[in-house]
Each structure stands twice: as C-alpha cells, then as structure tokens.
Scaffold this motif. Sequence first.
Motif, mmCIF file in Angstrom:
data_model
loop_
_atom_site.group_PDB
_atom_site.id
_atom_site.type_symbol
_atom_site.label_atom_id
_atom_site.label_comp_id
_atom_site.label_asym_id
_atom_site.label_seq_id
_atom_site.Cartn_x
_atom_site.Cartn_y
_atom_site.Cartn_z
ATOM 1 N N GLY A 214 11.687 -1.475 -8.181
ATOM 2 C CA GLY A 214 12.964 -1.457 -8.916
ATOM 3 C C GLY A 214 12.758 -1.409 -10.418
ATOM 4 N N LEU A 215 11.832 -0.568 -10.881
ATOM 5 C CA LEU A 215 11.508 -0.522 -12.312
ATOM 6 C C LEU A 215 12.154 0.686 -12.984
ATOM 7 N N ARG A 216 12.372 0.537 -14.310
ATOM 8 C CA ARG A 216 12.823 1.701 -15.079
ATOM 9 C C ARG A 216 11.593 2.504 -15.481
ATOM 10 N N ALA A 217 11.830 3.757 -15.921
ATOM 11 C CA ALA A 217 10.700 4.652 -16.219
ATOM 12 C C ALA A 217 9.740 4.036 -17.224
ATOM 13 N N LYS A 218 10.313 3.357 -18.246
ATOM 14 C CA LYS A 218 9.412 2.828 -19.284
ATOM 15 C C LYS A 218 8.604 1.614 -18.792
ATOM 16 N N GLN A 219 8.933 1.103 -17.585
ATOM 17 C CA GLN A 219 8.204 -0.080 -17.070
ATOM 18 C C GLN A 219 7.051 0.298 -16.119
ATOM 19 N N VAL A 220 6.867 1.615 -15.856
ATOM 20 C CA VAL A 220 5.869 1.952 -14.815
ATOM 21 C C VAL A 220 4.468 1.466 -15.177
ATOM 22 N N ASP A 221 4.200 1.306 -16.480
ATOM 23 C CA ASP A 221 2.865 0.826 -16.883
ATOM 24 C C ASP A 221 2.621 -0.612 -16.442
ATOM 25 N N GLU A 222 3.688 -1.320 -16.068
ATOM 26 C CA GLU A 222 3.514 -2.716 -15.621
ATOM 27 C C GLU A 222 2.944 -2.797 -14.205
ATOM 28 N N ILE A 223 2.967 -1.682 -13.487
ATOM 29 C CA ILE A 223 2.444 -1.709 -12.105
ATOM 30 C C ILE A 223 0.923 -1.845 -12.156
ATOM 31 N N PHE B 142 0.894 -1.161 0.000
ATOM 32 C CA PHE B 142 0.000 0.000 0.000
ATOM 33 C C PHE B 142 0.935 1.214 0.000
ATOM 34 N N VAL B 143 1.077 1.850 -1.161
ATOM 35 C CA VAL B 143 2.090 2.897 -1.355
ATOM 36 C C VAL B 143 1.522 4.244 -0.907
ATOM 37 N N THR B 144 2.196 4.904 0.031
ATOM 38 C CA THR B 144 1.634 6.154 0.563
ATOM 39 C C THR B 144 2.441 7.378 0.135
ATOM 40 N N THR B 145 1.760 8.521 0.250
ATOM 41 C CA THR B 145 2.381 9.814 -0.046
ATOM 42 C C THR B 145 1.921 10.827 0.993
ATOM 43 N N ASP B 146 2.764 11.818 1.246
ATOM 44 C CA ASP B 146 2.316 12.914 2.105
ATOM 45 C C ASP B 146 2.040 14.154 1.271
ATOM 46 N N GLN B 147 2.068 14.001 -0.058
ATOM 47 C CA GLN B 147 1.727 15.123 -0.934
ATOM 48 C C GLN B 147 0.200 15.257 -0.974
ATOM 49 N N SER B 148 -0.248 16.478 -1.342
ATOM 50 C CA SER B 148 -1.697 16.641 -1.433
ATOM 51 C C SER B 148 -2.064 17.028 -2.861
ATOM 52 N N GLY B 149 -3.359 16.977 -3.141
ATOM 53 C CA GLY B 149 -3.886 17.447 -4.422
ATOM 54 C C GLY B 149 -3.322 16.689 -5.602
ATOM 55 N N ASP B 150 -3.086 17.449 -6.683
ATOM 56 C CA ASP B 150 -2.680 16.829 -7.954
ATOM 57 C C ASP B 150 -1.303 16.177 -7.876
ATOM 58 N N GLU B 151 -0.513 16.540 -6.866
ATOM 59 C CA GLU B 151 0.834 15.986 -6.799
ATOM 60 C C GLU B 151 0.871 14.594 -6.174
ATOM 61 N N ALA B 152 -0.225 14.216 -5.505
ATOM 62 C CA ALA B 152 -0.220 12.937 -4.791
ATOM 63 C C ALA B 152 -0.141 11.723 -5.732
ATOM 64 N N PRO B 153 -1.014 11.597 -6.778
ATOM 65 C CA PRO B 153 -0.950 10.371 -7.599
ATOM 66 C C PRO B 153 0.423 10.162 -8.255
ATOM 67 N N PRO B 154 1.022 11.183 -8.956
ATOM 68 C CA PRO B 154 2.346 10.913 -9.548
ATOM 69 C C PRO B 154 3.400 10.556 -8.500
ATOM 70 N N ASP B 155 3.229 11.088 -7.283
ATOM 71 C CA ASP B 155 4.200 10.773 -6.235
ATOM 72 C C ASP B 155 4.131 9.287 -5.878
ATOM 73 N N THR B 156 2.896 8.738 -5.823
ATOM 74 C CA THR B 156 2.797 7.299 -5.506
ATOM 75 C C THR B 156 3.391 6.460 -6.645
ATOM 76 N N VAL B 157 3.237 6.929 -7.888
ATOM 77 C CA VAL B 157 3.811 6.181 -9.020
ATOM 78 C C VAL B 157 5.337 6.156 -8.883
ATOM 79 N N ALA B 158 5.923 7.334 -8.571
ATOM 80 C CA ALA B 158 7.392 7.400 -8.434
ATOM 81 C C ALA B 158 7.863 6.485 -7.304
ATOM 82 N N LYS B 159 7.082 6.436 -6.214
ATOM 83 C CA LYS B 159 7.505 5.628 -5.057
ATOM 84 C C LYS B 159 7.376 4.137 -5.365
ATOM 85 N N ALA B 160 6.290 3.791 -6.066
ATOM 86 C CA ALA B 160 6.101 2.382 -6.425
ATOM 87 C C ALA B 160 7.194 1.938 -7.409
ATOM 88 N N GLN B 161 7.528 2.801 -8.343
ATOM 89 C CA GLN B 161 8.578 2.481 -9.325
ATOM 90 C C GLN B 161 9.891 2.142 -8.607
#
Length: 548
Positions: free
Chosen positions: A155-164, A132-151
């Motif tokens: 241990g994924l490369r940028a082009k693999q984030v769609d595999e999550i 369960f990937v968490t963020t302390d960002q709010s608003g529009d910045e929260a979803p991309p922050d969880t993507v970066a943390k999950a990546q």
Amino acid sequence: MEKQNDQSRMDRIVSLAKRRGFIFQSSEIYGGLNGFWDYGPLGVALKRNLKDAWWHDMVAGHDELAALPGAPSEYEMAGLDCTIIMHPQVWKCSGHFDLFHDWMIDCRESKRRYRYDHLHGRWAAHRGKKAFVTTDQSGDEAPPDTVAKAQKFFGLRAKQVDEIEWTGGLESLAGAIAAGTVSLGDVLGPDAAQPGTLTAPREFNLMFETRIGALAGDDDDRAFLRPETAQGIFVNFKNVLDTSRVRVPFGIAQIGKSFRNEITPRNFTFRSREFEQMEIEFFCKPADSAAWYRYWRDRRWKWYLHLGLTEGKLQLREHGADELSHYSVGTADIEYAFPFLAAGEFGELEGIAHRGDFDLRSHMEGKLVRRDGALVVETGADGKPRHRGSGKDLSYFDDVSRERYVPHVIEPSAGADRAVLAFLCDAYHEDEVPDEDGKPRSRTVMKLHPRLAPVKAAILPLVKKDGMPEVAIDLYRRLKPHMACQYDEKGSVGRRYARQDEAGTPWCLTIDGQTLADRTVTLRDRDTLAQSRVPVDEVVDMLRDRLR
Ligand code: GAP
C-alpha cells in the motif's frame, strides 16, 4: 544500434502484421481466442512461400544422386500427409500420454493459471510485513513488475518504493520451493492481493482431447489431436518402405498442424495452441547416425541463413546432457533473438534431435523407459507392458550388407509459425527515403527474401492516362503466370511504393512517359532503392532469373 528487448518495436511489428493483413487474432469479432491466430491475405502467402521453400529445398528439389556437402552419402527423401487424429495407442507408446505435460499452478483468488516454471519471485519486506513477490513476466520486465506488485501489496505511494527491503535477486519459484526457502503460504501470486492463494503445482497434459463417433462417452472413444506430426511418420515407416523405392538412408517429411493446450500461450504466435510443424524423420544405419546428426544440424542452420535471417540474431545451441530427453543421444536447437526477449535470450525455431531407435522400437514393442542405461519396455505391477506396441516388425533389412537392424532417427523439427514470426521480426525495418520532392520521409519496410515475399513485383502506371495503364496491364498479365504480382494505379507513386515496402514487395515496375517512347520501365529495388531502366520485354525473364 537496435535494442533486442524492445517491446515497442514488437508492438509495431504486431500492429503492422494486423494493419497489413499478415496475422489476425482468431475469432477477433468475438473478442479473440487466446493462443489461436489467423493468417490474412499477405500472411497466408508468406507462410505458404515459407512452407514451399522448405518442401522444395528438403524434399521436391532434393538431388538424390549426389552426396550433398557435409552429407556422409547420397540419400533419398519422401513426403507424407497424415491425419491429425490417430489411434490413441500411438500416443501411449510414444510417451505423450504419460509424459507430455507441463506443471501448472492456479491462483484461487484471481482464477488465473500459470506455468509453474514461468513464475519467478523475490522476498520483499516493509515494516514487519513480508512476502515472496512473484511475477509471470520474463526478462527485463520481471524486476520492475515485482516492484509494482510489492508497492501495491504494501500500500505504498510511488515515492515510497525505496522503503521496500528486498532480499536476494529474482529466482525461480519452483527452485525456491524445492530448496525449502519459500513455502506456498508466503507467496504473493502475480495477480493476487494477498499471499497464500496459489495452489500446489499439478501436472497438466498438453494434448487436446476429443471423442470419436456419436456414442461418445466411455474411455474407448477418447482420442487426441496430434501434438506433433512426427508420430504419423513413424507409424507409416513400413508403408513408405514397402511402397516406394527408398532405401536407408532416407528421410520422410511432413508439414501439418499440431495442437498443444499450452497453459500460457504468449508472445504473439510464438507459443500458440494450434500451429504448424515442418518435420523430417531421417532413418539411417546406427553406425552412421552421429555423422547424419551433424549433417542435418548444419544443413538446417544454413537454410535459415540462405533465406536471409540475420546471422547475429541466430544461435545454434547444443543441449547439455541434463537437457536431453531420456532417449536422445544429441539435440541442438536453432534459436532466434526475438525482440520480445531480454537481451541475450533466444527462442527456439527448430530442434534437431538424434532419437536413436526409440520411436520405431516404441511402436513395435510398447512404451519404452530407460533403465540402467538401456531402453526397455515399461511394465506395470502385473509385469505386462504398460502400453503395448503394435507388434509389427519395423526393422530394416539391408540387402547390400545383408544386415537387419532398427534404423536410428535424426529429426529436424521446425515450427512454420515460429519461422514466419522470426522472418517478420527480422524483415521489419524503419528508415528514411527521399519522397517525390527529394525530402526525407520515414518508411517502414519489410525486407523479406524474394522467395518469401508475398508479392514479388508491383506494376505501377505513373498516371492513369496517356496509355500507361494499358502497357502496365499487359505487363501484369505477362508476369502473373510466373509469380505473384500486383497492379496498382491508386494514389501518388510515392504512396504506392510505401504500400509495397510495407508488404515486403522486392521490386516495383513503373510505367512512365519514357516507357511510351522506348518501351523501358523503371525497376525499383526495395532495399537499395536503386532504380534502373529495363526493356518491358525483358522484365519477365529478368525477375524469374532473380527469383531462381
Ligand atoms: N517432434 C519433435 C517436436 O515436436 P518440439 O521442440 O516440441 O519437437 C518442434 O517442437 C518445433 O515446433 C519447435 O521448435 C517450434 O518451432 C514448434 N512449436 C512447438 N510448440 C509450439 C507452440 N506452442 N507454438 C508454436 N510453435 C511451436
């Protein structure tokens, strides 16, 4: 059309605030202190003008002989200035000692601390691994922050984030734990590399503690920095009543510092640990209190508009029943769409609360709690009051109706620093103006209301010769006793206009060749850029009239 959530715009506002001396980080040369801010030469003038406008409009300039539009009757206003450290019993009876806390959660790995209600998260899975990937960002910045943390976690490369694989949208961590859909062992903390590093949430009292006297040590020396100015007013209610001519309905106003040990100070000065409040406690007859609540809510709303905040960025929000404090009959917040918030989100500038007789009774009888719909003194296991009140009679005797009652309180409570921040954000504009050769030049201009502007007028001799500085200095000396003004002869006149635009100076007065011939000066308006000629001898009266 300006976007609301525009971090880069906010960054430019913060950078201008520092570059032009509005706001600096406290103790900056030592790396700064989180949640503490200093006001520079322009900032201190802006904040003082704001507080003066509030004090004048609410207290000193108040006409107590007339019923103002919307007011149920005429009323009186008095002022007060109380200490920051008060008797510790004040905070026990007010409820702050037991209840003024936030829930916090610590990360054992990163050693970071978060406000529990600020954490959001969502389930992410990749090749059999999930968290369960968490963020302390709010608003529009929260979803991309969880993507970066999950990546990073997977241990994924940028082009693999769609595999999550994501399950569900972003939800509050506290809500998910309460619902039992997430346990702390599954949670990847905002700054952690592995799940399961967050501690169970704990209560954290927001009052700063200190010790009184040289023999600091035992519990009797413990004192607190006030977290609001309001309590100083309640405990002085009788003093003001007994020593001045005020009769109910009347208000007591105070401006002063308050301190809250915020777990996560953020968004520039918005959530600080040391800040200033401008509070009114308005005492009225219980039967009239609903009408006074409506009066103050509307009066305070209009105050921000009169000082120029954009109406479309302001919101008046009545609290729902679930949001009201246990003693409150009604509360409304005046909120502003700060640029650091997501589109559609607003941040509180001021709360207007109907507090009933909770505060005066608490300081008479002891800490109150609501039981079966009524406020009663909270008792301990021994049946005695948990926190004993002063025992002083804070009721009021109305010598016209011959009634005795505990007045009800309406409290408009504003933050001076938040208001300054809102006015700074609202005033910040970028546009294009023609330069001295008529070519478009981009400018940053602070369109502050003239009452708030740190400098009201700049006096600029076109050149440093031909007698122009002498005329300009004479005008400066005539204007200075009436308003903050600046004399500036350095650089091209275009550069000088630009400096004044960034400082928010509404009027520039240029002394040029024609001045020497006919004793008129050019008056340039910051917002419209209109230029008109005004006789030198009429400038003082004209600008004083405009300020009025
Ligand atoms: N006596 C009521 C009271 O203190 P509040 O909503 O907690 O109510 C009133 O605070 C105002 O004080 C807020 O609307 C806000 O403008 C300001 N304020 C509160 N906490 C603040 C903080 N940490 N930093 C800056 N301003 C704050």
